[in-house]
Design a protein around this motif. Structure first.
Motif, mmCIF file in Angstrom:
data_model
loop_
_atom_site.group_PDB
_atom_site.id
_atom_site.type_symbol
_atom_site.label_atom_id
_atom_site.label_comp_id
_atom_site.label_asym_id
_atom_site.label_seq_id
_atom_site.Cartn_x
_atom_site.Cartn_y
_atom_site.Cartn_z
ATOM 1 N N ILE A 213 -15.115 25.201 11.905
ATOM 2 C CA ILE A 213 -15.083 23.733 11.926
ATOM 3 C C ILE A 213 -14.210 23.236 13.073
ATOM 4 C CG2 ILE A 213 -14.302 21.692 10.655
ATOM 5 C CD1 ILE A 213 -15.112 23.182 8.076
ATOM 6 N N TYR A 214 -13.095 23.913 13.295
ATOM 7 C CA TYR A 214 -12.213 23.551 14.411
ATOM 8 C C TYR A 214 -12.949 23.645 15.748
ATOM 9 C CZ TYR A 214 -8.561 24.153 17.945
ATOM 10 O OH TYR A 214 -7.794 24.053 19.084
ATOM 11 N N LEU A 215 -13.680 24.741 15.949
ATOM 12 C CA LEU A 215 -14.402 24.926 17.208
ATOM 13 C C LEU A 215 -15.522 23.905 17.369
ATOM 14 C CD1 LEU A 215 -14.647 28.831 17.365
ATOM 15 C CD2 LEU A 215 -13.139 27.346 18.693
ATOM 16 N N MET A 216 -16.180 23.555 16.273
ATOM 17 C CA MET A 216 -17.242 22.549 16.361
ATOM 18 C C MET A 216 -16.675 21.176 16.685
ATOM 19 S SD MET A 216 -20.116 23.539 13.465
ATOM 20 C CE MET A 216 -18.978 23.592 12.077
ATOM 21 N N LEU A 217 -15.572 20.820 16.032
ATOM 22 C CA LEU A 217 -14.970 19.513 16.280
ATOM 23 C C LEU A 217 -14.448 19.400 17.710
ATOM 24 C CD1 LEU A 217 -13.034 18.896 12.934
ATOM 25 C CD2 LEU A 217 -15.181 17.855 13.684
ATOM 26 N N ARG A 218 -13.945 20.495 18.260
ATOM 27 C CA ARG A 218 -13.439 20.488 19.629
ATOM 28 C C ARG A 218 -14.549 20.635 20.661
ATOM 29 N NH1 ARG A 218 -8.097 21.283 20.799
ATOM 30 N NH2 ARG A 218 -8.905 20.701 22.857
ATOM 31 N N GLY A 219 -15.764 20.898 20.208
ATOM 32 C CA GLY A 219 -16.892 20.996 21.125
ATOM 33 C C GLY A 219 -17.036 22.342 21.807
ATOM 34 N N PHE A 220 -16.363 23.384 21.316
ATOM 35 C CA PHE A 220 -16.466 24.702 21.950
ATOM 36 C C PHE A 220 -17.716 25.449 21.495
ATOM 37 C CE2 PHE A 220 -11.847 23.899 22.291
ATOM 38 C CZ PHE A 220 -11.708 24.063 23.660
ATOM 39 N N ILE A 221 -18.223 25.137 20.301
ATOM 40 C CA ILE A 221 -19.480 25.714 19.840
ATOM 41 C C ILE A 221 -20.364 24.578 19.342
ATOM 42 C CG2 ILE A 221 -18.437 27.923 19.222
ATOM 43 C CD1 ILE A 221 -18.597 27.091 16.289
ATOM 44 N N ARG A 222 -21.663 24.837 19.244
ATOM 45 C CA ARG A 222 -22.607 23.809 18.828
ATOM 46 C C ARG A 222 -22.876 23.925 17.339
ATOM 47 N NH1 ARG A 222 -25.174 21.193 23.078
ATOM 48 N NH2 ARG A 222 -25.883 19.863 21.364
ATOM 49 N N TRP A 223 -22.759 22.804 16.643
ATOM 50 C CA TRP A 223 -23.006 22.793 15.204
ATOM 51 C C TRP A 223 -24.452 23.139 14.883
ATOM 52 C CZ3 TRP A 223 -26.803 19.733 13.296
ATOM 53 C CH2 TRP A 223 -27.219 18.638 14.070
ATOM 54 N N GLU A 224 -25.370 22.822 15.798
ATOM 55 C CA GLU A 224 -26.781 23.063 15.529
ATOM 56 C C GLU A 224 -27.062 24.541 15.242
ATOM 57 O OE1 GLU A 224 -26.683 19.671 18.614
ATOM 58 O OE2 GLU A 224 -25.531 21.469 18.101
ATOM 59 N N ILE A 225 -26.379 25.423 15.963
ATOM 60 C CA ILE A 225 -26.613 26.853 15.769
ATOM 61 C C ILE A 225 -25.941 27.352 14.494
ATOM 62 C CG2 ILE A 225 -26.157 29.141 16.727
ATOM 63 C CD1 ILE A 225 -26.471 27.946 19.513
ATOM 64 N N SER A 226 -24.674 27.019 14.328
ATOM 65 C CA SER A 226 -23.920 27.533 13.183
ATOM 66 C C SER A 226 -24.494 27.061 11.853
ATOM 67 C CB SER A 226 -22.456 27.104 13.290
ATOM 68 O OG SER A 226 -21.843 27.657 14.431
ATOM 69 N N LEU A 227 -24.745 25.769 11.743
ATOM 70 C CA LEU A 227 -25.203 25.223 10.468
ATOM 71 C C LEU A 227 -26.625 25.666 10.135
ATOM 72 C CD1 LEU A 227 -23.682 21.626 10.417
ATOM 73 C CD2 LEU A 227 -22.711 23.801 9.667
ATOM 74 N N PHE A 266 -18.990 32.784 15.390
ATOM 75 C CA PHE A 266 -18.385 33.492 16.515
ATOM 76 C C PHE A 266 -19.336 34.431 17.258
ATOM 77 C CE2 PHE A 266 -14.925 32.413 13.626
ATOM 78 C CZ PHE A 266 -14.010 31.829 14.482
ATOM 79 N N LEU A 267 -20.512 34.718 16.701
ATOM 80 C CA LEU A 267 -21.455 35.603 17.374
ATOM 81 C C LEU A 267 -22.696 34.860 17.871
ATOM 82 C CD1 LEU A 267 -21.337 38.734 15.006
ATOM 83 C CD2 LEU A 267 -20.366 38.553 17.297
ATOM 84 N N ALA A 268 -23.336 34.127 16.979
ATOM 85 C CA ALA A 268 -24.573 33.437 17.356
ATOM 86 C C ALA A 268 -24.342 32.331 18.375
ATOM 87 C CB ALA A 268 -25.235 32.851 16.103
ATOM 88 N N THR A 269 -23.129 31.825 18.456
ATOM 89 C CA THR A 269 -22.845 30.665 19.303
ATOM 90 C C THR A 269 -22.412 31.026 20.719
ATOM 91 O OG1 THR A 269 -20.594 30.653 18.392
ATOM 92 C CG2 THR A 269 -22.203 29.203 17.355
ATOM 93 N N GLU A 270 -22.437 32.301 21.073
ATOM 94 C CA GLU A 270 -22.016 32.713 22.422
ATOM 95 C C GLU A 270 -22.904 32.040 23.470
ATOM 96 O OE1 GLU A 270 -21.360 35.392 25.908
ATOM 97 O OE2 GLU A 270 -23.228 35.185 24.812
#
Length: 334
Positions: A213-227, A266-270
């Motif tokens: 959630i921290y990484l998504m809120l900071r914009g480092f990973i995309r929520w579309e992939i994780s969720l 941490f894996l799919a969002t690379e």
């Protein structure tokens, strides 16, 4: 990022105008590789720390060896190829940390060194360095080690002699071999709080959720992939459980066990191995989640996250060809 053009006019001695076009990128977001690496490590730290508390000094040794050798391999490649030294960007350290989070706390030293060699040299540098790799380097290394030395990633065997306060059996293995009834032995609260066997930093579900959630809120990973990855796991597990509840575990169990959460965040969002367009990201994440459950329930492997990640990495370029239709219409010639 490539929207703004940088065109400069200069006067030549003859009074003629000269246009100078600079190369991409024309606009910079202000973020750096090192910033992303260190924030990602910070997000993963709670899950890793709990694993160190559970498994003690052997886990500390694996983490230290993994991080240090990943940096050494990166430095060695930089020196051999006479490229700019890149160990300061933190990417090699992060890859070493992530590899240590996924393996047992008792992994032999030679296997850790071999694993980080595959991660940095084969998974990353052989493709041209950061941003050029077609597959996630850590997922590629784990898959190669699963095929070569599968017993090293057997958590039941590797952690057999640990005197732990929780059930000393890998949850996914219990369900795989003894049916869905064995899932009742694991409280969802215990699974969420990391009271389960697994990789040193991949079992603390709450810590991984907070980090994601921290990484998504900071914009480092995309929520579309994780969720959508998590949604794919839930939907596929729900269908299997609906068809045969005595054989297949419920969806909540699949979400909180194995590599599911660390895979989603941490894996799919690379960046280099995942799509960049909206609809492709949704398909990419959902496909990874569905494939994870398919491999777990009807495949040969206990946990399907690593193999699922590699497959969706492979189809990522194809998915990115899906683009929204341009607005407007083509006028017919009279």
């Amino acid at each position: 990022m490539l929207e703004k053009r940088d065109l400069l006019e200069q006067q030549t001695p003859l009074g003629q105008k000269k246009l100078i076009v600079s190369h991409a990128p024309f606009f910079h977001s202000g973020r750096s590789i090192s910033e992303r690496s260190y924030h990602t490590m910070l997000a993963a730290l709670p899950a890793l720390l709990l694993g160190l508390v559970h498994y003690g000094m052997p886990a500390v040794g694996v983490v230290c060896l993994s991080v240090s050798t990943a940096i050494i391999w990166e430095l060695a490649v930089n020196l051999v190829t006479k490229r700019t030294i890149t160990i300061g960007d933190g990417n090699a350290a992060w890859l070493g940390m992530l590899f240590a989070m996924l393996v047992p706390a008792t992994m032999p030293w030679w296997a850790v060194i071999t694993g980080t060699f595959i991660v940095v040299v084969i998974g990353k540098q052989i493709f041209g360095g950061i941003g050029s790799n077609a597959f996630h380097p850590v997922a590629l290394a784990l898959a190669m080690m699963m095929l070569s030395w599968g017993s090293l990633l057997d958590f039941d065997a590797a952690l057999l002699n640990y005197d732990l306060e929780f059930a000393t059996i890998y949850p996914l293995a219990a369900v795989k071999y003894f049916g869905a009834a064995s899932a009742d032995a694991f409280s969802l609260t215990d699974l969420l709080m990391g009271r389960q066997l697994g990789g040193t930093g991949s079992t603390f579900g709450l810590g991984l959720l907070i980090g994601g959630i921290y990484l998504m809120l900071r914009g480092f990973i995309r929520w579309e992939i994780s969720l959508t990855f998590l949604a794919g796991v839930y939907a596929a597990a729900f269908v299997f459980n609906l068809i045969n509840p005595t054989q297949f575990a419920p969806p909540a169990f699949h979400l909180l066990t194995g590599y599911t959460l660390i895979g989603a965040f941490f894996l799919a969002t690379e960046d280099s191995s995942s799509p960049v367009n909206f609809v492709p990201m949704l398909i990419y994440g959902a496909a990874g989640g569905i494939m994870t459950v398919l491999i777990r329930n009807i495949g040969a492997w206990v946990d399907g996250v690593i193999l699922a990640i590699l497959v969706i990495n492979l189809i990522s370029p194809l998915l990115d060809k899906i683009r929204p239709q341009a607005l407007g219409k083509v006028e017919q010639d009279a």
